[in-house]
Design an enzyme around this catalytic site. Structure first.
Site, short mmCIF file in Angstrom:
data_model
loop_
_atom_site.label_atom_id
_atom_site.label_comp_id
_atom_site.label_asym_id
_atom_site.label_seq_id
_atom_site.Cartn_x
_atom_site.Cartn_y
_atom_site.Cartn_z
N ALA A 26 0.80 -1.23 0.00
CA ALA A 26 0.00 0.00 0.00
C ALA A 26 0.83 1.28 0.00
O ALA A 26 0.43 2.30 -0.56
CB ALA A 26 -0.93 0.01 1.21
N THR A 30 -0.11 5.06 -1.51
CA THR A 30 -0.57 6.19 -0.70
C THR A 30 0.04 7.47 -1.25
O THR A 30 -0.56 8.54 -1.16
CB THR A 30 -0.20 6.04 0.79
OG1 THR A 30 1.18 5.77 0.90
CG2 THR A 30 -0.99 4.93 1.44
N GLN A 103 0.61 -6.37 -3.77
CA GLN A 103 -0.55 -6.56 -2.90
C GLN A 103 -1.63 -5.53 -3.25
O GLN A 103 -2.72 -5.58 -2.68
CB GLN A 103 -0.15 -6.35 -1.43
CG GLN A 103 0.89 -7.34 -0.91
CD GLN A 103 1.37 -6.95 0.48
OE1 GLN A 103 2.16 -6.02 0.65
NE2 GLN A 103 0.92 -7.67 1.48
N ILE A 105 -4.42 -3.25 -5.40
CA ILE A 105 -5.55 -3.62 -6.25
C ILE A 105 -5.92 -2.48 -7.19
O ILE A 105 -6.96 -2.51 -7.83
CB ILE A 105 -6.78 -3.97 -5.38
CG1 ILE A 105 -7.16 -2.80 -4.45
CG2 ILE A 105 -6.49 -5.24 -4.55
CD1 ILE A 105 -8.44 -3.04 -3.64
N HIS A 123 -3.75 -9.77 -4.59
CA HIS A 123 -5.06 -9.48 -4.01
C HIS A 123 -6.06 -9.02 -5.06
O HIS A 123 -7.09 -8.43 -4.73
CB HIS A 123 -4.92 -8.44 -2.89
CG HIS A 123 -4.09 -8.91 -1.73
ND1 HIS A 123 -3.51 -8.07 -0.82
CD2 HIS A 123 -3.71 -10.17 -1.35
CE1 HIS A 123 -2.81 -8.79 0.07
NE2 HIS A 123 -2.92 -10.05 -0.23
N SER A 197 5.49 -1.97 1.89
CA SER A 197 4.67 -2.99 2.56
C SER A 197 5.18 -3.18 3.98
O SER A 197 6.38 -3.20 4.22
CB SER A 197 4.76 -4.32 1.81
OG SER A 197 4.11 -5.34 2.56
N ASP A 239 10.70 8.03 2.17
CA ASP A 239 9.72 8.23 1.10
C ASP A 239 10.14 7.39 -0.14
O ASP A 239 11.31 7.40 -0.53
CB ASP A 239 9.73 9.72 0.76
CG ASP A 239 8.78 10.06 -0.35
OD1 ASP A 239 7.67 10.51 -0.05
OD2 ASP A 239 9.16 9.90 -1.53
N ILE A 240 9.18 6.70 -0.73
CA ILE A 240 9.51 5.77 -1.82
C ILE A 240 9.91 6.52 -3.09
O ILE A 240 10.91 6.20 -3.73
CB ILE A 240 8.30 4.85 -2.08
CG1 ILE A 240 8.09 3.95 -0.85
CG2 ILE A 240 8.51 4.00 -3.33
CD1 ILE A 240 6.70 3.36 -0.77
#
Ligand SMILES: [Zn+2]
Length: 250
Positions: A26, A30, A103, A105, A123, A197, A239-240
């Site tokens: 997630a 986000t 994970q 969707i 998922h 994750s 931060d990604i």
């Protein structure tokens, strides 16, 4: 600077990798405005998720499921891939990353340019629906018009089966093909990069450990500590988009 040193180490590991695999949760989405349902304060702490058995057993549960899904539609439709997604897509395009296990969707890896067959969705996918009996595909726009007109949860026009978003609900079996492909990827990669994750939701969280046990190096990039930081070769709590963006010049 510890962060600069970590980035240099990540760059070295990516350079050395012959077959890397990215695994996302997630946290990468986000940053595109998709809420993390499982996080503290997330939707599922305020409103219990409807599990698969309830969905099958009760028309009211199906109606409520669809009501909640359509209430989220503006959020999902407005979400665009961010720097993190774009960086992952670029690493796939270069051939460094063999595939993306996710994970999520929301379909944002595909929207960022990763070929559909290289995205393994553990998922499922909430951006379209299908019949639970005959698998016929349905688009959400048309379902919403009918739902708002009739107030009834959709049934399949071909076979009368229940129509549900193509996600895996609580209590629903994991998708066999996706689990099989993710297992093979985890066992045959030399670098496994887990991004965004908490690595706490099973069985999905088993893949980093599986990769590690099969000899791959493990990198974890997540804002918060995860359940598996202690087995990773490199952990970056940052931060990604800021972490991955510079690798691909964005
Ligand atoms: Zn059907």
């Amino acid at each position: 600077m510890a962060f600069d040193r970590d980035i240099a180490e990540l760059a070295r590991m990516i350079d050395q990798a012959r077959r890397a695999v990215v695994f996302t949760g997630a946290g990468i989405s986000t940053e595109s405005g998709i809420p993390d349902f499982r996080s503290p304060g997330g939707i599922w702490t305020r409103m219990a998720p409807i599990d698969f058995a309830e969905f099958l057993a009760s028309e009211e549960a199906r109606r409520e499921t669809w009501k909640r899904r359509f209430a989220m539609e503006e959020t999902f439709r407005a979400a665009q891939p961010n720097r993190g997604h774009r960086a992952v897509a670029e690493l796939v395009r270069r051939g460094t990353v063999a595939a993306v296990i996710t994970q999520n969707i929301d379909g944002l890896h595909q929207a960022s340019g990763v070929a559909e067959d290289l995205v393994i969705e553990l998922h499922g996918n909430t951006t379209y629906a299908h019949c639970l009996d005959c698998a016929r595909r349905y688009e959400l726009g048309a379902l919403r018009v009918a739902f708002e007109r009739d107030g009834a949860p959709p049934d399949c026009a071909a076979c009368g089966g229940f129509v549900k978003t193509a996600t895996i609900s609580f209590g629903q079996a994991m998708p066999e093909d996706a689990m099989q492909r993710a297992t093979e990827l985890a066992q045959h990669c030399d670098l496994f990069i887990a991004i965004g994750s908490s690595l706490a939701v099973w069985p999905a969280a088993g893949f980093p450990m599986m990769a590690k046990d099969s000899g791959a190096r493990l990198v974890i990039i997540n804002r918060e500590p995860t359940d598996q930081d202690d087995i990773a070769d490199l952990v970056i709590h940052h931060d990604i988009g800021e972490t991955l963006g510079p690798f691909v010049g964005n």
